[in-house]
Design a protein around this motif. Structure first.
Motif, PDB file in Angstrom:
ATOM      1  N   GLN A 123       1.036  -0.976  -0.064  1.00 16.96           N
ATOM      2  CA  GLN A 123       0.059   0.060  -0.063  1.00 16.96           C
ATOM      3  C   GLN A 123       0.783   1.273   0.306  1.00 16.96           C
ATOM      4  N   ALA A 124       2.042   1.193   0.482  1.00 21.68           N
ATOM      5  CA  ALA A 124       3.098   2.344   0.430  1.00 21.68           C
ATOM      6  C   ALA A 124       4.361   1.933   0.357  1.00 21.68           C
ATOM      7  N   GLN A 125       5.195   2.601  -0.044  1.00 24.10           N
ATOM      8  CA  GLN A 125       6.814   2.174  -0.401  1.00 24.10           C
ATOM      9  C   GLN A 125       7.507   3.518  -0.248  1.00 24.10           C
ATOM     10  N   VAL A 126       8.903   3.071  -0.099  1.00 21.27           N
ATOM     11  CA  VAL A 126       9.927   4.131   0.003  1.00 21.27           C
ATOM     12  C   VAL A 126      10.454   4.002  -1.355  1.00 21.27           C
ATOM     13  N   LEU A 127      10.685   4.991  -2.126  1.00 19.31           N
ATOM     14  CA  LEU A 127      11.194   4.895  -3.415  1.00 19.31           C
ATOM     15  C   LEU A 127      12.606   5.389  -3.754  1.00 19.31           C
ATOM     16  N   ALA A 128      13.003   6.372  -2.923  1.00 21.01           N
ATOM     17  CA  ALA A 128      14.524   6.890  -3.196  1.00 21.01           C
ATOM     18  C   ALA A 128      14.613   7.939  -2.159  1.00 21.01           C
ATOM     19  N   VAL A 129      15.934   8.366  -2.038  1.00 17.06           N
ATOM     20  CA  VAL A 129      16.812   9.249  -1.037  1.00 17.06           C
ATOM     21  C   VAL A 129      16.972  10.731  -1.689  1.00 17.06           C
ATOM     22  N   ILE A 130      16.474  11.799  -1.135  1.00 17.63           N
ATOM     23  CA  ILE A 130      17.053  13.178  -1.461  1.00 17.63           C
ATOM     24  C   ILE A 130      18.087  13.479  -0.430  1.00 17.63           C
ATOM     25  N   ARG A 131      19.178  13.629  -0.857  1.00 18.28           N
ATOM     26  CA  ARG A 131      20.443  13.995   0.098  1.00 18.28           C
ATOM     27  C   ARG A 131      20.945  15.535  -0.551  1.00 18.28           C
TER      28      ARG A 131
END
Length: 170
Positions: A123-131
């Motif tokens: 239902q929900a996911q972590v896609l990427a990191v912004i650094r």
């Protein structure tokens, strides 16, 4: 009155599907002012409106090119997206993107993206990191561990996304 911790504030952008291929994005500002971005993907008819609290008509109404509307909407939501016609006439449970700034108590700190245990991965996911310390919009190093201050790009259905954000805040 206590000052709000800016890391704890959540900013919500609401998307409203309209008849045809039009969309209305709304951002509620502190004090009750609302920014509205109206887009129509099959034309160049896009507008930015500013509505003060308790007003029925905008005090500002600017015509935007399609590129300007997409860019402004991207800045508001923190994610680059493309406006296109919806396959379904605005399902209420459509997935929405968001970002979460990691705090010291977050269970994601010290883990690689694929190691983060998402409570409801269907239902929900972590896609990427912004650094902030990389030139790229999204950090492509899959072996780098998450750290305090990183912003995670997440997507999910509204209820599951809210639970994921709470979980990631720790």
């Amino acid at each position: 009155m206590t000052a709000l911790d800016p890391d704890l504030e959540e900013v919500h952008v609401r998307e409203h599907p309209l008849p045809g291929v039009a969309r209305l994005f709304e951002l509620a500002l502190s004090g009750g002012t609302v920014l509205q971005i109206f887009t129509e993907s099959d034309s160049s008819d896009s507008h930015l409106a500013v509505l003060p609290p308790d007003a029925d008509t905008p005090v500002v109404n600017l015509r935007l090119s399609n590129a300007e509307a997409v860019t402004l909407s991207s800045l508001i939501s923190g994610v680059k997206f493309v406006i296109r016609a919806a396959d379904e006439a605005g399902a209420a449970d459509a997935a929405s993107p968001s970002t979460v700034k990691l705090r010291p108590a977050s269970p994601a700190v010290g883990k690689r993206l694929h190691e983060i245990e998402v409570p409801e991965p269907d239902q929900a996911q972590v896609l990427a990191v912004i650094r902030d310390d990389t030139e790229e919009l999204l950090d492509g190093d899959v072996e780098r561990r998450c750290q305090v201050g990183d912003r995670l790009v997440v997507v999910g259905r509204p209820d599951a996304l809210a639970r994921l954000v709470r979980y990631l805040h720790g």
